[in-house]
Design an enzyme around this catalytic site. Structure first.
Site, PDB file in Angstrom:
ATOM      1  N   ASP A  13      16.772  46.858  61.472  1.00 43.21           N
ATOM      2  CA  ASP A  13      15.262  46.739  60.897  1.00 43.21           C
ATOM      3  C   ASP A  13      14.561  45.516  61.040  1.00 43.21           C
ATOM      4  OD1 ASP A  13      15.922  48.369  59.740  1.00 43.21           O
ATOM      5  OD2 ASP A  13      16.944  47.064  58.282  1.00 43.21           O
ATOM      6  N   LYS A  16      11.911  46.733  65.731  1.00 39.72           N
ATOM      7  CA  LYS A  16      11.404  47.979  66.768  1.00 39.72           C
ATOM      8  C   LYS A  16      10.426  48.846  66.822  1.00 39.72           C
ATOM      9  CE  LYS A  16      15.667  48.985  65.637  1.00 39.72           C
ATOM     10  NZ  LYS A  16      16.645  47.638  64.610  1.00 39.72           N
ATOM     11  N   GLY A  40      15.136  53.820  60.620  1.00 40.42           N
ATOM     12  CA  GLY A  40      13.720  53.808  60.138  1.00 40.42           C
ATOM     13  C   GLY A  40      13.175  52.621  60.792  1.00 40.42           C
ATOM     14  N   HIS A  41      12.510  53.334  61.378  1.00 33.82           N
ATOM     15  CA  HIS A  41      11.654  52.647  62.512  1.00 33.82           C
ATOM     16  C   HIS A  41       9.712  52.911  62.073  1.00 33.82           C
ATOM     17  CE1 HIS A  41      14.374  52.514  66.500  1.00 33.82           C
ATOM     18  NE2 HIS A  41      14.902  52.085  65.143  1.00 33.82           N
ATOM     19  N   GLN A 224      19.248  51.080  65.233  1.00 32.22           N
ATOM     20  CA  GLN A 224      20.317  50.232  65.123  1.00 32.22           C
ATOM     21  C   GLN A 224      20.273  48.913  65.867  1.00 32.22           C
ATOM     22  OE1 GLN A 224      21.675  53.760  64.957  1.00 32.22           O
ATOM     23  NE2 GLN A 224      20.411  53.958  63.204  1.00 32.22           N
TER      24      GLN A 224
HETATM   25  P1  GDP Z   1      13.579  48.479  62.576  1.00 32.10           P
HETATM   26  O1  GDP Z   1      14.127  49.511  62.545  1.00 32.10           O
HETATM   27  O2  GDP Z   1      13.846  48.113  63.214  1.00 32.10           O
HETATM   28  O3  GDP Z   1      12.375  49.530  63.411  1.00 32.10           O
HETATM   29  O4  GDP Z   1      12.044  48.119  61.814  1.00 32.10           O
HETATM   30  P2  GDP Z   1      12.159  48.142  60.184  1.00 32.10           P
HETATM   31  O5  GDP Z   1      10.975  49.299  59.800  1.00 32.10           O
HETATM   32  O6  GDP Z   1      13.398  49.765  59.542  1.00 32.10           O
HETATM   33  O7  GDP Z   1      11.452  46.758  59.483  1.00 32.10           O
HETATM   34  C1  GDP Z   1      10.586  46.052  59.745  1.00 32.10           C
HETATM   35  C2  GDP Z   1       9.653  46.180  58.555  1.00 32.10           C
HETATM   36  O8  GDP Z   1       8.885  44.555  58.977  1.00 32.10           O
HETATM   37  C3  GDP Z   1       8.587  47.269  58.738  1.00 32.10           C
HETATM   38  O9  GDP Z   1       8.516  47.601  57.247  1.00 32.10           O
HETATM   39  C4  GDP Z   1       7.143  46.955  59.031  1.00 32.10           C
HETATM   40  O10 GDP Z   1       6.040  47.220  59.422  1.00 32.10           O
HETATM   41  C5  GDP Z   1       7.501  44.921  58.868  1.00 32.10           C
HETATM   42  N1  GDP Z   1       7.565  43.956  59.766  1.00 32.10           N
HETATM   43  C6  GDP Z   1       6.996  44.492  61.205  1.00 32.10           C
HETATM   44  N2  GDP Z   1       6.800  43.024  62.159  1.00 32.10           N
HETATM   45  C7  GDP Z   1       6.375  42.455  60.752  1.00 32.10           C
HETATM   46  C8  GDP Z   1       5.549  40.666  60.955  1.00 32.10           C
HETATM   47  O11 GDP Z   1       5.698  40.261  62.002  1.00 32.10           O
HETATM   48  N3  GDP Z   1       5.636  40.701  59.426  1.00 32.10           N
HETATM   49  C9  GDP Z   1       5.890  41.593  59.058  1.00 32.10           C
HETATM   50  N4  GDP Z   1       5.620  40.724  57.542  1.00 32.10           N
HETATM   51  N5  GDP Z   1       6.311  42.767  58.381  1.00 32.10           N
HETATM   52  C10 GDP Z   1       6.555  42.928  59.949  1.00 32.10           C
HETATM   53  P1  IMO Z   2      17.483  51.040  62.113  1.00 30.11           P
HETATM   54  O1  IMO Z   2      17.482  51.579  63.420  1.00 30.11           O
HETATM   55  C1  IMO Z   2      20.326  48.630  59.283  1.00 30.11           C
HETATM   56  C2  IMO Z   2      23.818  50.134  58.775  1.00 30.11           C
HETATM   57  C3  IMO Z   2      24.347  50.473  58.130  1.00 30.11           C
HETATM   58  C4  IMO Z   2      25.692  50.801  57.650  1.00 30.11           C
HETATM   59  C5  IMO Z   2      25.872  50.879  58.915  1.00 30.11           C
HETATM   60  C6  IMO Z   2      26.848  52.210  59.031  1.00 30.11           C
HETATM   61  O2  IMO Z   2      16.226  50.966  61.360  1.00 30.11           O
HETATM   62  O3  IMO Z   2      17.288  49.223  63.139  1.00 30.11           O
HETATM   63  P2  IMO Z   2      25.542  54.326  59.719  1.00 30.11           P
HETATM   64  O4  IMO Z   2      24.847  55.943  57.949  1.00 30.11           O
HETATM   65  O5  IMO Z   2      24.836  54.332  60.652  1.00 30.11           O
HETATM   66  O6  IMO Z   2      26.832  55.053  59.400  1.00 30.11           O
HETATM   67  O7  IMO Z   2      25.241  53.278  58.449  1.00 30.11           O
HETATM   68  O8  IMO Z   2      24.568  50.950  59.938  1.00 30.11           O
HETATM   69  N1  IMO Z   2      23.065  50.676  59.937  1.00 30.11           N
HETATM   70  C7  IMO Z   2      21.306  50.652  59.893  1.00 30.11           C
HETATM   71  N2  IMO Z   2      21.010  49.511  59.234  1.00 30.11           N
HETATM   72  N3  IMO Z   2      18.966  49.394  60.132  1.00 30.11           N
HETATM   73  C8  IMO Z   2      19.258  50.887  61.211  1.00 30.11           C
HETATM   74  O9  IMO Z   2      18.757  51.393  61.458  1.00 30.11           O
HETATM   75  C9  IMO Z   2      20.651  50.969  60.163  1.00 30.11           C
HETATM   76  N4  IMO Z   2      21.650  52.280  60.897  1.00 30.11           N
HETATM   77  C10 IMO Z   2      22.295  52.253  60.516  1.00 30.11           C
HETATM   78  O10 IMO Z   2      23.647  50.229  56.353  1.00 30.11           O
HETATM   79  O11 IMO Z   2      26.074  48.854  56.743  1.00 30.11           O
HETATM   80 MG    MG Z   3      14.764  50.137  59.850  1.00 28.65          MG
END
Ligand code: GDP
Ligand code: IMO
Ligand code: MG
Length: 441
Positions: A13, A16, A40-41, A224
């Site tokens: 998270d 990416k 979840g991207h 991840q």
């Molecule tokens: P990912 O799994 O690595 O793609 O990241 P996620 O989407 O799960 O979580 C990142 C969250 O932070 C999302 O809700 C993005 O919209 C938000 N986000 C990304 N870059 C920034 C930033 O620079 N500032 C803030 N406030 N939010 C951001």
């Molecule tokens: P993105 O791509 C954050 C974590 C779960 C748990 C562990 C194992 O959005 O960064 P699983 O369901 O994969 O067997 O769970 O990995 N986990 C993540 N944490 N971001 C993710 O994906 C994750 N995908 C799995 O919370 O700790």
């Molecule tokens: Mg994510």
């Protein structure tokens, strides 16, 4: 044309999705190489928010082809839902989406086994997303898995399904005391899915090889992150795939000799969802404040994310394991109101100070963080267009992080929108994608 791997450097998270979406117009292909719909991207475009789970984050750019590689495990029901929702929002998939024949399927018994196993583990549960990702990779390693190509051959699919259902039903009934599954029901459901997905299923390793021969540039999208990698993460509190840069090769069939660089994505602090060690975790009201400012709730499960300070030991470890050339630093804005900002620069462990990440569950669990403190900048970073616009104290924080992890930053993100991004001076990105300058400035 360069082929660049994008990986998370912490526990996921990091943003990416935002970074891959930003770079997608500068490449021809985005290929996902690990994980499944546990990811979840998020991509935010104006008022629109897209959360991608299995489909690569380049899909919003019509000229960008998206590949789901063989290292990904695919829940076909969830993928079709994601596809339908994108099509409804005007995204073109035909001719843009390619699914590897060798990608393993998440079957209905996988989430059931995932949940049953978590319940049985009790206090030692992993805190998985419950999507069946772990059990699907178990079957892959056990050579019992069912792959995308099998969906296209009813006889073979039925044969493999019968073997699996017989085995899983026994496991579910006798070990977990849980509900069992019917071969016919799964068969009917998955044959319907096959009808939907058939046009997208292909030999993606061959396609990628031909595209690269033709001078196409590929971005490899990690899911991840480093600390969740099956080998290099905080085992057993990890996910079940190779989420670090090496996974880009095995997870797509593109050889390591054709990869040109690795970009890590890091948050200006740290978050983790699920159980497991997290040395720089914050407690109490501070964690709550960061969670609220950063909207730190899982994009897949909605669970509150655990929050902590930036951990430079983890950063340096990620730099070494992935061979990071550069880092995109996200969510700097979330720290704007902090009076002081801390960075973990070492772990205290039984009288010693550790400065390398200990690859040992027992040591990491006992490690006490050792912090360096800097004064907060207490000013908004949001509208900054270049580094010089940032408050001097924020710039010093960034310089210190670069120095501690030993990797130069290429982008600084100060908000979820595409425009809330600063291209760093001498950004290593310019070497790979010179056109980034005009699109980001
Ligand atoms: P990912 O799994 O690595 O793609 O990241 P996620 O989407 O799960 O979580 C990142 C969250 O932070 C999302 O809700 C993005 O919209 C938000 N986000 C990304 N870059 C920034 C930033 O620079 N500032 C803030 N406030 N939010 C951001
Ligand atoms: P993105 O791509 C954050 C974590 C779960 C748990 C562990 C194992 O959005 O960064 P699983 O369901 O994969 O067997 O769970 O990995 N986990 C993540 N944490 N971001 C993710 O994906 C994750 N995908 C799995 O919370 O700790
Ligand atoms: Mg994510």
């Amino acid at each position: 044309m360069p082929n660049i791997v994008v990986v998370g450097t912490q526990w996921g998270d990091e943003g990416k999705g935002k970074v891959v979406d930003l770079l997608a117009p500068h490449v021809n292909v985005v290929a996902r190489f690990a994980g499944g719909n546990n990811a979840g991207h998020t991509v935010v475009v104006g008022r629109e928010k897209y959360v991608l789970h299995t489909i690569p984050s380049g899909i919003l750019h019509p000229g960008c082809r998206c590949v789901i590689g063989c290292g990904v495990v695919v829940d076909p029901g969830s993928l079709i839902e994601e596809m339908e929702s994108l099509v409804q929002r005007g995204v073109t998939l035909d001719g843009n989406l390619f699914i590897s024949k060798n990608a393993h399927l998440i079957m209905p018994y996988h989430p059931a086994l995932d949940r049953a196993s978590e319940a049985k583990l009790g206090k030692r549960r992993i805190g998985t997303t419950g999507k069946g990702v772990g059990p699907a990779y178990v079957d892959k390693a056990a050579r019992a898995g069912i792959r995308m190509a099998d969906l296209l051959n009813e006889r073979l699919f039925r044969e493999k399904l019968e073997l699996n259902v017989a085995q899983k039903n026994r496991l579910l009934r006798e070990i977990y005391d849980a509900q069992t599954f019917s071969v016919e029901e799964i068969l009917n459901q998955y044959l319907r899915y096959a009808g939907w997905l058939a046009p997208y299923i292909t030999d993606t390793a061959l396609l990628l090889s031909r595209w690269i021969d033709n001078g196409y540039s590929v971005l490899f999208e990690g899911a991840q992150a480093t600390m969740l990698d099956i080998d290099h993460g905080t085992y057993p509190y990890i996910t079940s795939s190779s989420t670090t840069a090496g996974g880009a090769a095995t997870g797509t069939g593109v050889p390591p000799t054709r990869l040109h660089g690795v970009l890590g994505v890091s948050k200006a602090y740290t978050t983790r969802v699920g159980a497991g060690p997290f040395p720089s975790e914050m407690a109490g009201p501070l964690a709550e404040a960061i969670r609220a400012r950063g909207h730190e709730y899982g994009a897949t499960t909605g669970r509150p994310r655990r929050c902590g300070w930036f951990d430079a030991i983890v950063g340096r470890y990620a730099a070494r394991i992935n061979g990071l050339d550069t880092v995109a630093l996200t969510k700097l804005d979330v720290l704007d109101q902090c009076e002081t900002v801390k960075v973990c620069v070492g772990y205290r462990y039984r009288g010693d100070i550790l400065t390398e990440f200990p690859e040992d569950e027992n040591v990491v669990t006992e490690a006490e963080p050792f912090y360096e403190e800097v004064e907060g900048w207490r000013a908004p970073t949001g509208g900054a267009k270049n580094e010089a616009d940032l408050p001097a104290k924020a710039r010093r924080y960034l310089e210190r992080l670069e120095e501690l992890i030993g990797v130069p930053f290429c982008l600084i993100s100060t908000g979820a929108q595409r425009e809330e991004t600063i291209l760093c001076e001498n950004s290593p990105l310019l070497r790979w994608f010179p056109s980034v300058r005009s699109s980001l400035l």
